[in-house]
Each structure stands twice: as structure tokens, then as C-alpha cells.
Design an enzyme around this catalytic site. Sequence first.
Site, PDB file in Angstrom:
ATOM      1  N   HIS A  68      -9.386  12.488 -34.493  1.00  0.00           N
ATOM      2  CA  HIS A  68      -8.171  12.313 -33.686  1.00  0.00           C
ATOM      3  C   HIS A  68      -7.012  12.099 -34.650  1.00  0.00           C
ATOM      4  O   HIS A  68      -6.884  11.031 -35.248  1.00  0.00           O
ATOM      5  CB  HIS A  68      -8.393  11.092 -32.771  1.00  0.00           C
ATOM      6  N   GLY A 144      -2.519   3.741 -31.713  1.00  0.00           N
ATOM      7  CA  GLY A 144      -2.214   2.946 -32.908  1.00  0.00           C
ATOM      8  C   GLY A 144      -3.188   1.808 -33.141  1.00  0.00           C
ATOM      9  O   GLY A 144      -3.450   1.431 -34.281  1.00  0.00           O
ATOM     10  N   PHE A 145      -3.750   1.294 -32.054  1.00  0.00           N
ATOM     11  CA  PHE A 145      -4.608   0.115 -32.237  1.00  0.00           C
ATOM     12  C   PHE A 145      -5.758   0.109 -31.218  1.00  0.00           C
ATOM     13  O   PHE A 145      -5.594   0.614 -30.102  1.00  0.00           O
ATOM     14  CB  PHE A 145      -3.784  -1.187 -32.072  1.00  0.00           C
ATOM     15  N   GLY A 147      -8.504  -2.169 -28.836  1.00  0.00           N
ATOM     16  CA  GLY A 147      -8.446  -3.428 -28.087  1.00  0.00           C
ATOM     17  C   GLY A 147      -7.264  -3.586 -27.167  1.00  0.00           C
ATOM     18  O   GLY A 147      -6.987  -4.683 -26.693  1.00  0.00           O
ATOM     19  N   ASP A 175      -9.230   7.997 -24.017  1.00  0.00           N
ATOM     20  CA  ASP A 175      -9.208   7.242 -25.271  1.00  0.00           C
ATOM     21  C   ASP A 175      -8.304   6.012 -25.157  1.00  0.00           C
ATOM     22  O   ASP A 175      -7.086   6.130 -25.085  1.00  0.00           O
ATOM     23  CB  ASP A 175      -8.676   8.192 -26.364  1.00  0.00           C
ATOM     24  N   GLY A 176      -8.963   4.838 -25.103  1.00  0.00           N
ATOM     25  CA  GLY A 176      -8.173   3.601 -25.149  1.00  0.00           C
ATOM     26  C   GLY A 176      -8.433   2.696 -23.958  1.00  0.00           C
ATOM     27  O   GLY A 176      -8.187   3.095 -22.821  1.00  0.00           O
ATOM     28  N   GLY A 177      -8.965   1.512 -24.216  1.00  0.00           N
ATOM     29  CA  GLY A 177      -9.166   0.521 -23.155  1.00  0.00           C
ATOM     30  C   GLY A 177     -10.316   0.836 -22.234  1.00  0.00           C
ATOM     31  O   GLY A 177     -10.346   0.395 -21.080  1.00  0.00           O
ATOM     32  N   GLY A 197     -14.129   1.822 -28.402  1.00  0.00           N
ATOM     33  CA  GLY A 197     -14.171   1.176 -29.719  1.00  0.00           C
ATOM     34  C   GLY A 197     -14.631  -0.270 -29.583  1.00  0.00           C
ATOM     35  O   GLY A 197     -15.799  -0.589 -29.796  1.00  0.00           O
TER      36      GLY A 197
HETATM   37  C1  DX5 Z   1      -6.081   4.077 -30.416  1.00  0.00           C
HETATM   38  C2  DX5 Z   1      -7.317   4.894 -30.702  1.00  0.00           C
HETATM   39  C3  DX5 Z   1      -8.476   4.610 -29.774  1.00  0.00           C
HETATM   40  C4  DX5 Z   1      -9.006   3.232 -29.930  1.00  0.00           C
HETATM   41  C5  DX5 Z   1      -9.891   2.888 -28.771  1.00  0.00           C
HETATM   42  O1  DX5 Z   1      -4.979   4.675 -31.009  1.00  0.00           O
HETATM   43  O2  DX5 Z   1      -7.021   6.266 -30.560  1.00  0.00           O
HETATM   44  O3  DX5 Z   1      -9.540   5.502 -30.047  1.00  0.00           O
HETATM   45  O4  DX5 Z   1      -9.765   3.172 -31.109  1.00  0.00           O
HETATM   46  O5  DX5 Z   1     -10.246   1.568 -28.964  1.00  0.00           O
HETATM   47  P1  DX5 Z   1     -10.585   0.614 -27.734  1.00  0.00           P
HETATM   48  O6  DX5 Z   1     -11.798   1.250 -27.067  1.00  0.00           O
HETATM   49  O7  DX5 Z   1     -10.888  -0.692 -28.406  1.00  0.00           O
HETATM   50  O8  DX5 Z   1      -9.403   0.588 -26.844  1.00  0.00           O
HETATM   51 ZN    ZN Z   2      -8.639   7.929 -30.757  1.00  0.00          ZN
END
Ligand code: DX5
Ligand code: ZN
Length: 220
Positions: A68, A144-145, A147, A175-177, A197
Site C-alpha cells: 500500500h 498514516g497510523f 489503531g 483498510d483501517g479500524g 493491524g
Molecule cells: C493506515 C494503514 C492501515 C492500518 C490499519 O494508514 O493503511 O493499514 O495499518 O491498522 P488498524 O487495523 O490498526 O486500523
Molecule cells: Zn494500508
Amino acid sequence: MTPRLEIAPSILAADFTRLGEQVRDAESGGADRIHIDVMDGRFVPNITMGPLVVAAVRRVTSLPLDVHLMIVEPDHLLADFAQAGASRLFVHWETCPNLHRTLGAIQALNCEPGIALNPHTPALLISEVLHKISAVCVMTVNPGFGGQAFLPETLPKIAALRQMFGDRPSDIVVDGGINGETGKQVIAAGANVLVAGSIIFNEKHSVQNGLHNLRRALGK
Ligand code: DX5
Ligand code: ZN
């Protein structure tokens, strides 16, 4: 037509002091793909990993690697990531002024092309290149992050994309949360690849249990 459900652990949340072991645990725990978050500190306010880490992960798993690219001007680095062993390269719509050229370049490198969309970017903006991608990655957080909290206003976009793909067996990656609850919502909307993640990699349980718990919560 919605392809089968896949779980793609995002190594952004992994313990980098033992990354190889964590990736092997993800594979033995039933992960379908490995999601690798590349960040350049410009497109997103964070810097993470590059082709070196992709190559290291390639050496420890046979799973497909979804890379990504949360970077500006991705064209310059496509070959490096392909060389490192990427299976699928996601470029952000927001960083590509010549998408046909970029997606064609990814294809020419024998990688599967994908497009990632930030939460504010409408699905319709990729209508002219749907035939050139195998997957779209819907960001359900601002990139960017890890969690961060899931943005439910992205659910209609997932449904719209599944509609736009029609009979194409294209993957809709989210992707995300993602957790048990939000995972059920995105699957109902039409997503079939869940990136996760922090729900999988954390000190409360093993990676295998993280995957097992998520699948159980999803009822899958
Ligand atoms: C954020 C990333 C996501 C992130 C998902 O920019 O693209 O892939 O790692 O992490 P969680 O599942 O912890 O939200
Ligand atoms: Zn990602």
C-alpha cells in the site's frame, strides 16, 4: 459478484523486533495476504518502511504481498517494490495525475494493479480505470497510523464500488479500524478483503489467536 472473504494482516502493527516470526505466525494463523503499509512522511504524516522490508517479508512467507503505497510520485518506485517481491501494488488516486500510465506500468512489472481511495475521495473518480485494476482499497481511516477509529461514512462508497464492479471478480479491500463489528458492516456493504493491524498484532494475544478471534467475530 463478491469474491471470497480474505484477511490481510497489516504489519504496521507488528513487533518489528521479530517481524519474520510475526509474519510466519500470521501465515500459520490463516492469513490470506500480508498488507505492507509504505509511508513517506509527505502524503501522510508518518514514515514507515520501503522495498527492503518488502524483500525481507518476501523471504519468510509464500502469501501474496499487498503493498500500500502512501507516497507521493509513486511512479519512481514501482519497479523497486516489484523487484522486492510485491504481488499487488496499491497507488493512491490522490497521488496519480496519469493513472492509465501508472496502472499500465504496474502491470508491465507483473504486479497486480490496485487503487487506494482516501475517505473523502468519491468512488466515481475511478470509473474510467476500473477495467485496469484487480482491486480497490477503501481507506476507512485517514491514512498514516494504525489503531484509528473506523469512519462509518465510508460504507456507502463500498456498496457503490461493488455496484460499479458488477460481475468483475475484483477485490474490494477495506483498510483501517477493522474489528469484528466494523468487519461485519464492511462485508455487508460488499467488501471482501479486510486489512487489520492492531486487532491482530498486539501483546494481548498471539497473532494466530488475533486472526482466529477476528474470523470468529465475523462468523466466518
Ligand atoms: C493506515 C494503514 C492501515 C492500518 C490499519 O494508514 O493503511 O493499514 O495499518 O491498522 P488498524 O487495523 O490498526 O486500523
Ligand atoms: Zn494500508
